[in-house]
Design a protein around this motif. Structure first.
Motif, mmCIF file in Angstrom:
data_model
loop_
_atom_site.group_PDB
_atom_site.id
_atom_site.type_symbol
_atom_site.label_atom_id
_atom_site.label_comp_id
_atom_site.label_asym_id
_atom_site.label_seq_id
_atom_site.Cartn_x
_atom_site.Cartn_y
_atom_site.Cartn_z
ATOM 1 N N LEU A 180 18.659 9.496 19.957
ATOM 2 C CA LEU A 180 19.007 10.805 20.493
ATOM 3 C C LEU A 180 17.806 11.521 21.091
ATOM 4 N N GLY A 181 16.622 10.944 20.940
ATOM 5 C CA GLY A 181 15.433 11.539 21.539
ATOM 6 C C GLY A 181 14.710 12.525 20.665
ATOM 7 N N CYS A 182 15.009 12.534 19.351
ATOM 8 C CA CYS A 182 14.303 13.439 18.438
ATOM 9 C C CYS A 182 12.836 13.023 18.344
ATOM 10 N N ASP A 183 11.942 13.980 18.248
ATOM 11 C CA ASP A 183 10.506 13.702 18.302
ATOM 12 C C ASP A 183 9.926 13.280 16.957
ATOM 13 N N TYR A 184 10.240 14.010 15.906
ATOM 14 C CA TYR A 184 9.590 13.773 14.618
ATOM 15 C C TYR A 184 10.624 13.825 13.500
ATOM 16 N N GLY A 185 10.245 13.262 12.347
ATOM 17 C CA GLY A 185 11.129 13.268 11.189
ATOM 18 C C GLY A 185 10.358 13.522 9.904
ATOM 19 N N GLN A 186 11.101 13.990 8.893
ATOM 20 C CA GLN A 186 10.512 14.277 7.587
ATOM 21 C C GLN A 186 11.592 14.030 6.551
ATOM 22 N N GLY A 187 11.259 13.300 5.488
ATOM 23 C CA GLY A 187 12.259 13.044 4.461
ATOM 24 C C GLY A 187 11.866 11.891 3.567
ATOM 25 N N TYR A 188 12.742 11.609 2.594
ATOM 26 C CA TYR A 188 12.442 10.584 1.602
ATOM 27 C C TYR A 188 12.363 9.186 2.205
ATOM 28 N N HIS A 189 12.967 8.983 3.374
ATOM 29 C CA HIS A 189 12.855 7.661 3.995
ATOM 30 C C HIS A 189 11.398 7.340 4.309
ATOM 31 N N PHE A 190 10.636 8.337 4.623
ATOM 32 C CA PHE A 190 9.218 8.133 4.917
ATOM 33 C C PHE A 190 8.371 8.260 3.654
ATOM 34 N N SER A 191 8.625 9.297 2.880
ATOM 35 C CA SER A 191 7.824 9.486 1.665
ATOM 36 C C SER A 191 8.334 10.692 0.904
ATOM 37 N N HIS A 192 8.264 10.616 -0.423
ATOM 38 C CA HIS A 192 8.443 11.804 -1.243
ATOM 39 C C HIS A 192 7.199 12.684 -1.081
#
Length: 645
Positions: free
Chosen positions: A612-624
């Motif tokens: 969808l073209g989102c730039d950045y992400g944050q959440g448990y998939h990356f790290s607690h």
């Protein structure tokens, strides 16, 4: 002393049918020195010490008028009275044929002017002394001068009676002045009494609604608590009312409309709790305004505890009836927290606190709701009080700590930065979730020292990472509360933290929610622009949850939007949410903003966001969230970090 009127010329009236007598009396009064041998007469009449020989003071300023009959004398005296230019002394002859004799003339003159001094001139009379005494009475206004008279005797008599007449007039003038002063004093006393009553009322009643204020309500609550301690079965209740969305009315229609709304609500509350309209059968119910849009009702003498709920619902219905102000149709709603007082211990402060706690629960249930304080709420209140006390001590003793959750560039996997998340491990070594203590910190004002602590600690941590050689592109996001943004020294405090730790532009991003921005738009916009000039960047947190206009994105200095986690909860199956996310991505990019998706928990969600073209992400998939000492190990092996934008 009140000033007396200036002395007028002394007016002498001579009443005699013989013109020669008129001239004799004038000569006697105008050309005679006072004889000390006769001065005793003045002393006798006026009660003053005898004076030494001196010139005749009466002759110095006197005017003579003549009347040859009693009728003429009466007209002269009446005219003098009407003109307020009275005669001091009248010389009256006993026999003045063919008219009135001296006695009748004197009687009529005294009827016209009761203060007129009389010298009765007589050689012989048709009346005996006893007859004259019987008709004229004993008076200090009458002296008898026998003919042929001695000039000095005539002058002395006139002098004595003029002095007496002058003093009588002076006494009257002083009495008038005193009465005037007394009236002024009485008026001043009345004005002061009125001012004192207004001050007293102003200290006990609300100036806008004329309802009792907090001070008077507290007094009534203390009385009912004292009464309840003596009467165990006393049924009473405290209802805490708060208007729903009152701030919207103030902000959209102006404070004048808001004030008139409060006045109308106060009138409706009063009408609702009157004896005829209330489940409570006594006239001792009290409605008070605490301030803002908060009201309190005290119900006394209820027959049943359920009456308080009946009255609460009646208040909701009564206040919620529509009405119009300046062409605006308003439908106010009110939430109510109830405390029933029967059989409970505590003070007036405890009653208000528990009613406020019940109101908090009612507000959480939506608009126009009622909540009753019960054992569960009491348990929660005690727990909240303990958390507040422990949190205050922990802030003072530096027992909090920060964890850092990575923000990842979705295309490359590079670490953009971290969000600083406050954590609290109490003295029992129990980690308390932020959702339990941050709302309490907001309500109690502890959010200010808590927010300041987070700001200082996060800035210090960034400075430490830079000193250890971590990428200079690393940034930290810090959440800002409404009360922090409203604080007058917030911008200076942020600048001071950056300067003290040697941080540069882009090292710190401040996160603000949509709701905060709408509630504090005017002042908040000025603060944000001020901080932008000092090198601070801003992200909109929880984007998509507010119901406000997006126009603030055009006039406030944001660099990124943080998509609320609720948009990701239905992925990958929710096609509608995918369309919404794509629209938000396009809108953000059209405005030159980056989009950060919060709550990324699965690889499927990550793939959709990338597509969808989102730039950045944050959440448990990356790290607690990580402790500070684990951040360096997490970064190792990751692609090179780079700033957003």
């Amino acid at each position: 002393m009140h000033a007396l009127p200036a002395q007028r010329p002394i007016r002498i009236l001579i009443v005699d049918d013989n013109p020669a007598i008129h001239e004799d009396i004038k000569k006697a009064l105008q050309g005679t020195e006072l004889n000390p041998a006769l001065d005793d007469l003045r002393s006798l009449v006026l009660g003053e010490p005898s004076a030494s020989p001196r010139a005749n003071p009466v002759a110095a300023a006197m005017l003579f008028d003549s009347a040859f009959q009693g009728e003429d004398a009466l007209r002269a005296v009446q005219q003098a009275v009407a003109a307020d230019d009275r005669f001091a002394v009248a010389f009256v002859d006993m026999r003045m044929p063919p008219g009135w004799d001296g006695l009748e003339t004197i009687e009529r003159l005294w009827q016209a002017d009761a203060d007129l001094q009389i010298i009765l001139c007589t050689a012989f009379s048709d009346h005996s002394w006893s007859e004259m005494y019987e008709r004229l009475g004993s008076s200090d206004q009458l002296l008898v001068l026998k003919k042929p008279f001695d000039a000095i005797a005539a002058c002395q008599m006139a002098h004595a009676l003029v002095g007496k007449w002058n003093r009588t007039r002076e006494a009257d003038d002083r009495l008038i002045a005193l009465e005037s002063a007394n009236r002024r004093l009485a008026d001043e006393i009345e004005q002061r009494r009125g001012a004192e009553e207004r001050l007293i009322r102003g200290s006990l009643y609300d100036s806008l609604t004329d309802l009792p204020n907090r001070a008077l309500l507290s007094d009534r609550l203390e009385h009912v608590v004292a009464r309840a301690s003596r009467e165990a079965d006393l049924n009473y209740a405290v209802l805490f009312l708060d208007l729903d969305d009152f701030k919207v009315v103030n902000d959209s229609l102006g404070h004048d409309v808001g004030d008139r709304l409060l006045i109308e609500v106060a009138a409706r509350i009063q009408a609702c709790i009157r004896k005829s309209d209330s489940a409570s059968p006594v006239d001792e119910n009290v409605a008070a305004r605490l301030g803002g849009d908060e009201f309190v009702v005290l119900l006394e003498g209820m027959t049943d505890e359920r009456d308080s709920s009946i009255v609460a619902q009646r208040l909701i219905d009564t206040v919620g009836a529509p009405f119009e102000i300046d062409g605006h149709d308003l439908r106010p709603s009110v939430s109510v927290g109830v405390v029933n007082g029967r059989g409970r211990a505590g003070s007036a402060v405890d009653l208000l606190r528990d009613a406020d706690t019940a109101l908090y629960r009612a507000k959480r249930g939506g608009k126009a709701c009622v909540a009753i304080f019960d054992d569960e709420l009491r348990r929660q209140a005690v727990a909240r009080q303990r958390i507040e006390s422990d949190l205050r001590r922990s802030i003072e003793q530096d027992e909090l700590f920060l964890q850092y959750q990575p923000i990842i560039e979705l295309d490359t996997g590079a670490v953009l930065g971290f969000e600083a998340l406050v954590r609290w491990r109490n003295d029992r070594q129990v980690v308390i979730p932020p959702r339990e203590f941050v709302p309490i910190a907001e309500e109690t004002g502890l959010i200010l020292p808590l927010g300041n602590w987070v700001l200082e600690r996060a800035c210090a941590q960034v400075a430490e990472w830079r000193s250890r050689g971590l990428s200079h592109a690393l940034s930290v996001n810090i959440n800002v509360s409404k009360k922090q943004l409203a604080a007058s020294d917030f911008a200076d405090r942020v600048q001071s933290a950056l300067r003290n730790h040697g941080l540069q532009r882009g090292d710190i991003n401040l996160e603000l929610t949509e709701t905060l921005l709408m509630d504090s738009f005017g002042h908040g916009a000025m603060v944000l622009r001020d901080l932008e000039e000092r090198g601070v960047q801003f992200h909109v947190d929880e984007f998509g949850t507010g119901l406000s206009s997006l126009s603030y994105l055009n006039c406030l200095p944001f660099s990124a939007l943080k998509l609320d986690p609720s948009f990701l909860s239905s992925l990958p199956s929710g096609e509608a949410n995918q369309a919404t996310i794509q629209a938000i991505v396009q809108m953000a990019h059209a405005r030159g903003l980056k989009l950060i998706a919060e709550g990324v928990e699965t690889a499927e969600q990550l793939e959709i966001l990338q597509a969808l073209g989102c730039d950045y992400g944050q959440g448990y998939h990356f790290s607690h969230p990580l402790d500070a000492d684990l951040v360096e190990a997490y970064i190792e092996g990751k692609p090179s970090t780079r700033r957003a934008g």
